[in-house]
Structure formats: C-alpha cells, structure tokens
Design an enzyme around this catalytic site. Structure first.
Site, PDB file in Angstrom:
ATOM      1  N   ASP A 230      -0.121-102.698-141.661  1.00  0.00           N
ATOM      2  CA  ASP A 230       0.382-102.992-140.277  1.00  0.00           C
ATOM      3  C   ASP A 230       0.507-104.509-139.735  1.00  0.00           C
ATOM      4  OD1 ASP A 230      -1.554-100.270-139.914  1.00  0.00           O
ATOM      5  OD2 ASP A 230       0.480-100.245-140.263  1.00  0.00           O
TER       6      ASP A 230
ATOM      7  N   GLU B  45       7.831 -94.681-135.871  1.00  0.00           N
ATOM      8  CA  GLU B  45       6.455 -95.343-135.415  1.00  0.00           C
ATOM      9  C   GLU B  45       6.670 -96.848-135.588  1.00  0.00           C
ATOM     10  OE1 GLU B  45       3.647 -93.811-138.015  1.00  0.00           O
ATOM     11  OE2 GLU B  45       4.447 -94.736-139.613  1.00  0.00           O
TER      12      GLU B  45
HETATM   13  C1  6LW Z   1      -0.127 -96.994-138.132  1.00  0.00           C
HETATM   14  C2  6LW Z   1       1.247 -96.604-138.381  1.00  0.00           C
HETATM   15  C3  6LW Z   1       1.551 -96.800-140.065  1.00  0.00           C
HETATM   16  O1  6LW Z   1      -0.577 -97.006-136.832  1.00  0.00           O
HETATM   17  O2  6LW Z   1       0.246 -96.167-140.435  1.00  0.00           O
HETATM   18  O3  6LW Z   1       2.396 -97.529-141.863  1.00  0.00           O
HETATM   19  C4  6LW Z   1      -0.540 -96.304-139.143  1.00  0.00           C
HETATM   20  N1  6LW Z   1       2.382 -97.333-140.290  1.00  0.00           N
HETATM   21  O4  6LW Z   1       2.402 -97.287-137.776  1.00  0.00           O
HETATM   22  C5  6LW Z   1      -1.980 -96.475-139.818  1.00  0.00           C
HETATM   23  O5  6LW Z   1      -2.044 -97.712-140.446  1.00  0.00           O
END
Ligand code: 6LW
Length: 525
Positions: A34, A189
């Site tokens: 991240d 996300e």
């Molecule tokens: C993070 C989300 C993700 O909050 O995995 O790969 C979660 N992306 O955006 C935890 O790393």
C-alpha cells in the site's frame, strides 16, 4: 565502427546530462504494501501500511524514486498506535502521505482500533502529532488539498466517497458524497485524487489485492463528479495474457507523483510468487513511469504492466545507505528495520552497546500467542537470503527458550532455538508451527561446554534450511522445511515474513534472558 562511436557519444551525453537508464523492481522489497508517495521540491517521501507491527507506518526518503532510505516511522508512540492483542493483519491498513503548505499529513486506518485518523508534522524524520480522529467509516483514506480546502476520499463499502474535512481537527465540514464505484470490479479501494490541466482524476484499485488486482481511473471537471471512466481501463494490471508469466503478480494500489523534472511516475504494490503459486515476502513496493496520452489519460509503462528489470530513463540516480548487513548491537537504538509485534514491553529489550549485545528478557508469552511476547524482527526482503545470529541463554529454567524464528503469524512460524533442559543441560531445537499443528523436527542435547552457538537460516525459493555451529565450528545441518506453509496463499492476511529474535519463559517466575551477539542478514544472489 561508426555505430560504436555514436553509441559512446550517446552514453557520454546521457551521463553528462545526469540522465540514467533503468532500475530494478521492487524499489522497496519485502513486506511494504500500500505505498503512498509525495514530493517536496526535489525530495520524495513514501509510506507503507504496517498492520500489527510496531512502530507503525515506515517512512522512506528518496531523491530519485528508485533508491529509498528509511528515515523513521509515523507512529512511534502507543498514544498514536494501540495494537494490544491485535491479531494477524489487524491494525494499520493503507496510509496516504501528502504535503501541503509546509506540513506533512499521513492519514490511515487502525481497523482494530478507533478507525480513521491522521497525524501531521513539519519534519517527516521526526515525531508526528497525536492522532486527529476522523469520524468516517471505511478504509484507505486519502487527502487532496485545493483552494484552502482539504478533501478526504475513502471506501466504506463498494463505493468511493468524498467529503471535506478540517485536517487540524478531523471535523467533517460537508456531508460525504458517493463519487464513483469503479468499473464493476470487486473491492473498489485505494482511492487518490489528482488534478491536471483542469481535470480531477480519481484513481482506485479493483479486483482485490491478489491475482485479480488492477488499477482503474476516471475523471471529472468537478471534484464531486460525475466521474467518467477511462475507456482504456484498467491502466495497471497483470491479470491479462501479457503478464501471465510475469514474476510480479497482484499489482495494484497505485499512487501517482509528478517528479521535479515534470515527469510522472507511479508507485504500486505487487508480490513475487515463489515455490509454485506461493508468495511469502508480502506485497512489495514497485515503481513505473507514467505518460499522458493525447486524450489526457495516463498510460503506465506503455502497456500497464511492470517488470523486475525496468529499462526506462530515470531521474538522476542517487544511491542511499542501506540497512547494515551485520547488526552488531553496538548502537544504543536498534535500526528502523527492526520491528516489534504489537506494542512492546520495552523493559524486556536492552541494547548493551558496550558489550555489543541485544538482551531479550523472556516472558511466558509464546510465538503462538496474540500478545506482547518478547520478539523483535526485520522483514525478509529477498527470496534467497542467509541470516545468522549468535546467542547465549542465561538464568534459564527447564523449558525456557530463545532463538530465531521465521515468522508469518502466531499460527505460522518456524523456530530454531536454544532450549534449557535442566540446570546445566541445553538443547538445540527446530520446531514448525503450521496452523493447528506444532511439530518438533529436531531436539538435540548440546555437549556440556558450549560457549557460543550460532544459528543459521538459509532461505531459498522452495525451502528454509537450518544449521548451527558450536564454538564457531563447522555448521551442522539440523533440518529443512518448505517455504509454502508460511505463504499468503496458505495463511491469508496482508503481511509478509519476518526474521525475528525471541525469548520465552516456561514459568512466570523465570528470570531467563538471552544475549544476542550479532545478527547477519544478506541476500544470496
Ligand atoms: C488495503 C487495501 C488493499 O487497505 O489491501 O491492496 C488492504 N490493497 O487497499 C490492506 O493492505
């Protein structure tokens, strides 16, 4: 001959103008998920998520986006980061790092704590503020500053929301509004907003942080939307045929930055499968160039894929000091690469710099516990490596132990350690914890007079090999075990493998402690 002269002249000008050609990915290897990046003048800063490890949110500095040096952590105090009894992959999720008007802001989520908060500082290598809590649901918060306003993007469910906040108080200044749900991929996300040539660009990840991961982008003339999706989405992914055999998989969770020379770049996460379709190092940080096409959409590295060897022009490269291969425990503080599991009981750790010793006091919390056990470790950053440590165990009662562990979580770790059998009897033990199973692979009583025992772990694509040396003698192989039982595919979760030092007491009245004389970690090329 003419071609050779031309090439030499070209190479001369490339060097003379400070351009460089090419770099290796990952730019930050090992468990560094991240990533979020920002620029201040000619300086670049990057943060990663850290979950149940303390201190939290490592922060790195670079002058060229390729070479990174850790300068500290954003969350260094229990008042900023409470991780008491937090289970595997709890704690700190994705952060975002931004710089505005002389202040650095890092916003993130303690998913097992109070949720979303930001901390700020004028000195990213120094102390950061107390948490400014933001009463908004969701994960992956990001900040965007414009015209004296601060906007927060976040994803509480399968939609990205935007609201205006006061970054000094965390107050929500305007109701949140749903602005985009992505292109239909699951788990939209990791949102970030950028503004370029009058367009607001909203970049997110979809597909989940495994093999289906991909990055998509949309834009609007109004920050609150409506956002129009890029017809060329996804702009970054390895889900297609053109990356089927790429040694990097699961790329996503990207963050753009415009360099001081005007070029654009993205950092993102990805993982490197080993031993079949298993990965152990966790999600690592990768870099790729971005160009803007004639329709004002970003294109990442030509076709939206990345490679281990990136043959592209870079900023003038400036190497940085890396963490020592050998830690002699001769400095009062451990290096930034050393992390604890959850909030540490600091009284159980002592660097005796005069004697170059790290002293770990044993407690009854074991590596199987979700608690404040005596553990300090550093990330496994390479698929092939060797690690060594020399230790002695003191004032131990029968059943006390100390040594090295290849640690994924409390139900997935390989432990190689000294065990006290009786007053003057010790053994070397190799133990595997895999899910509900605990297996003692070897327990060998040591000869009486052992002044120094050295433990060695060799990591390879397919296995970990354990050997020990008595009194600096030949290394004796003790055992080997497959890597796959510590992988993300086997255990789930968002973290990566640590190489840790630990000490455990069988009884509460034990005064046992272990003295570690040095720690070696190096890549086996
Ligand atoms: C993070 C989300 C993700 O909050 O995995 O790969 C979660 N992306 O955006 C935890 O790393």
């Amino acid at each position: 001959m003419k071609r050779k002269i031309t090439f030499m002249l070209l190479a001369f000008w490339v060097a003379a103008l400070g351009w460089a050609q090419g770099y290796q990915n990952p730019v930050i290897s090992g468990f560094h998920p991240d990533p979020s990046v920002c620029r201040v003048g000619n300086d670049y800063y990057l943060v990663n998520s850290s979950f149940e490890f303390f201190p939290g949110v490592p922060i790195y500095h670079s002058k060229d986006l390729v070479n990174w040096q850790q300068i500290g952590h954003c969350l260094t105090r229990p008042s900023q980061l409470s991780l008491e009894k937090i289970g595997p992959s709890g704690g700190i999720y994705a952060p975002t790092l931004r710089y505005h008007d002389g202040t650095f802001y890092m916003v993130t989520t303690n998913v097992t704590g109070r949720g979303n908060f930001l901390v700020h500082t004028k000195d990213p290598a120094g102390e950061w503020s107390e948490p400014v809590w933001i009463n908004v649901p969701g994960i992956d918060p990001s900040l965007y500053f414009e015209d004296g306003k601060c906007y927060l993007t976040i994803n509480p469910d399968n939609t990205i929301y935007l609201c205006e906040i006061n970054p000094q108080t965390g107050e929500i200044l305007a109701p949140r509004k749903a602005i985009w749900s992505g292109t239909g991929g699951r788990y939209p996300e990791g949102p970030h907003i950028y503004k370029k040539d009058g367009w607001y660009y909203l970049m997110i990840s979809e597909g989940g942080t495994e093999y289906g991961h991909n990055v998509t982008i949309a834009r609007s003339k109004n920050i609150y939307g409506p956002y129009e999706a890029n017809p060329a989405n996804p702009i970054l992914t390895h889900i297609n045929m053109n990356a089927q055999y790429n040694p990097i998989q699961g790329i996503g969770h990207a963050d753009f930055v415009q360099a001081h020379d005007g070029s654009w770049w993205t950092v993102c996460l990805g993982f490197r499968p080993q031993s079949g379709l298993h990965h152990l190092l966790g999600r690592e940080t990768f870099l790729a160039p971005v160009r803007w096409d004639k329709n004002a959409w970003p294109v990442i590295n030509g076709d939206g894929t990345i490679q281990l060897e990136m043959d592209v022009p870079t900023l003038p490269l400036q190497s940085v000091a890396k963490a020592d291969t050998i830690t002699w425990f001769s400095k009062p503080q451990l290096g930034f690469e050393w992390n604890y599991l959850r909030n540490p009981a600091l009284g159980n750790y002592q660097v005796l710099e005069g004697d170059s010793l790290l002293r770990l006091r044993a407690t009854t919390f074991t590596l199987d516990d979700v608690d404040t056990l005596t553990f300090v470790g550093r990330r496994q950053e390479h698929i092939s490596f060797v690690a060594r440590t020399a230790l002695s165990l003191h004032e131990a009662m029968a059943g006390d132990e100390a040594g090295v562990t290849i640690y994924r979580n409390n139900q997935a770790h390989y432990d190689f350690y000294l065990k006290q059998l009786a007053k003057n009897k010790q053994a070397i033990v190799l133990r595997y914890r895999m899910g509900k199973l605990t297996h003692i692979e070897r327990e060998a009583e040591l000869p009486k007079v052992v002044k120094t025992i050295t433990l060695q772990v060799t990591g390879t694509n397919n296995d970990y090999q354990f050997a020990c040396s008595l009194n600096n003698g030949e290394y004796q192989p003790i055992g080997r075990i497959d890597t796959r039982y510590l992988s993300t595919e086997t255990n789930g979760g968002f973290t990566g493998t640590y190489i840790g030092l630990f000490a455990v007491a069988k009884e509460a009245q034990s005064k046992a402690y272990a003295d570690f004389k040095y720690f070696v970690y190096k890549e086996n090329k």
